[in-house]
Design a protein around this motif. Structure first.
Motif, mmCIF file in Angstrom:
data_model
loop_
_atom_site.group_PDB
_atom_site.id
_atom_site.type_symbol
_atom_site.label_atom_id
_atom_site.label_comp_id
_atom_site.label_asym_id
_atom_site.label_seq_id
_atom_site.Cartn_x
_atom_site.Cartn_y
_atom_site.Cartn_z
ATOM 1 N N GLN A 51 -8.477 -26.803 -9.608
ATOM 2 C CA GLN A 51 -7.657 -26.644 -8.857
ATOM 3 C C GLN A 51 -5.982 -24.986 -8.491
ATOM 4 O O GLN A 51 -5.810 -24.556 -7.682
ATOM 5 C CB GLN A 51 -6.591 -27.427 -9.383
ATOM 6 N N TRP A 52 -6.459 -24.473 -9.813
ATOM 7 C CA TRP A 52 -5.850 -23.484 -9.567
ATOM 8 C C TRP A 52 -5.489 -22.535 -8.516
ATOM 9 O O TRP A 52 -4.559 -21.222 -8.314
ATOM 10 C CB TRP A 52 -5.381 -23.022 -11.250
ATOM 11 N N LEU A 53 -7.228 -22.226 -7.785
ATOM 12 C CA LEU A 53 -7.196 -21.040 -7.314
ATOM 13 C C LEU A 53 -6.587 -21.264 -6.008
ATOM 14 O O LEU A 53 -6.185 -20.052 -5.563
ATOM 15 C CB LEU A 53 -8.851 -21.567 -7.053
ATOM 16 N N PRO A 54 -6.762 -22.463 -5.073
ATOM 17 C CA PRO A 54 -6.021 -22.287 -3.849
ATOM 18 C C PRO A 54 -4.672 -21.787 -4.261
ATOM 19 O O PRO A 54 -3.960 -20.772 -2.631
ATOM 20 C CB PRO A 54 -5.701 -23.679 -3.132
ATOM 21 N N GLU A 55 -3.971 -21.951 -5.498
ATOM 22 C CA GLU A 55 -2.691 -21.663 -5.658
ATOM 23 C C GLU A 55 -2.584 -19.645 -5.025
ATOM 24 O O GLU A 55 -1.420 -18.800 -5.085
ATOM 25 C CB GLU A 55 -2.254 -21.855 -6.582
ATOM 26 N N ARG A 56 -3.464 -19.553 -6.115
ATOM 27 C CA ARG A 56 -3.093 -17.981 -6.451
ATOM 28 C C ARG A 56 -4.081 -16.681 -5.223
ATOM 29 O O ARG A 56 -3.689 -16.015 -4.889
ATOM 30 C CB ARG A 56 -4.526 -17.852 -7.911
ATOM 31 N N LEU A 57 -4.912 -17.654 -4.196
ATOM 32 C CA LEU A 57 -5.520 -16.878 -3.514
ATOM 33 C C LEU A 57 -3.948 -16.999 -2.169
ATOM 34 O O LEU A 57 -3.712 -16.123 -1.845
ATOM 35 C CB LEU A 57 -5.833 -17.835 -2.427
ATOM 36 N N ARG A 58 -3.323 -18.616 -2.206
ATOM 37 C CA ARG A 58 -1.927 -18.172 -1.324
ATOM 38 C C ARG A 58 -0.921 -17.066 -1.451
ATOM 39 O O ARG A 58 -0.136 -16.040 -0.917
ATOM 40 C CB ARG A 58 -1.225 -19.645 -1.636
ATOM 41 N N ALA A 59 -1.094 -16.975 -3.065
ATOM 42 C CA ALA A 59 -0.070 -16.169 -3.192
ATOM 43 C C ALA A 59 -0.519 -15.038 -3.277
ATOM 44 O O ALA A 59 0.203 -13.937 -2.290
ATOM 45 C CB ALA A 59 0.153 -16.190 -4.916
ATOM 46 N N ILE A 60 -1.853 -13.921 -3.324
ATOM 47 C CA ILE A 60 -1.665 -13.141 -2.754
ATOM 48 C C ILE A 60 -1.603 -12.085 -1.369
ATOM 49 O O ILE A 60 -1.350 -12.006 -1.098
ATOM 50 C CB ILE A 60 -3.370 -12.444 -3.476
ATOM 51 N N GLY A 61 -2.609 -13.242 -0.239
ATOM 52 C CA GLY A 61 -2.105 -14.175 1.252
ATOM 53 C C GLY A 61 -0.299 -13.414 1.535
ATOM 54 O O GLY A 61 -0.170 -12.379 2.584
ATOM 55 N N ALA A 62 0.206 -14.450 0.428
ATOM 56 C CA ALA A 62 1.696 -13.796 0.861
ATOM 57 C C ALA A 62 2.586 -12.726 0.447
ATOM 58 O O ALA A 62 2.702 -11.797 1.327
ATOM 59 C CB ALA A 62 2.745 -15.682 0.191
#
Length: 77
Positions: A9-20
């Motif tokens: 569950q933590w992966l999508p949050e980290r990926l969104r943060a990198i994209g942002a």
């Protein structure tokens, strides 16, 4: 070293943060998505996926980080 959580569950949050972070830096530099993906030599589709927080490979992140002059450490802030 720490153990991974039981689920991903933590992966999508980290990926969104990198994209942002990439999007913020691109906008700060007044660059368009087209300018970045062409300079990074990735496809438009690939760059859009990165900014939207979808999975990508490390070489893509390195190319975009190079073009935007962002260190990998800064991506995880």
């Amino acid at each position: 070293m720490r153990d991974l959580p039981d689920d991903d569950q933590w992966l999508p949050e980290r990926l969104r943060a990198i994209g942002a972070r990439f999007r913020e830096e691109r906008l700060r530099q007044n660059a368009t998505q087209d300018q970045v993906w062409m300079a990074a030599r990735v496809t438009r589709w690939t760059y859009q996926r990165v900014e939207s927080g979808q999975d990508c490979n490390l070489s893509t992140l390195l190319r975009i980080a190079w073009v935007l002059d962002v260190s990998l450490e800064e991506l995880d802030e």
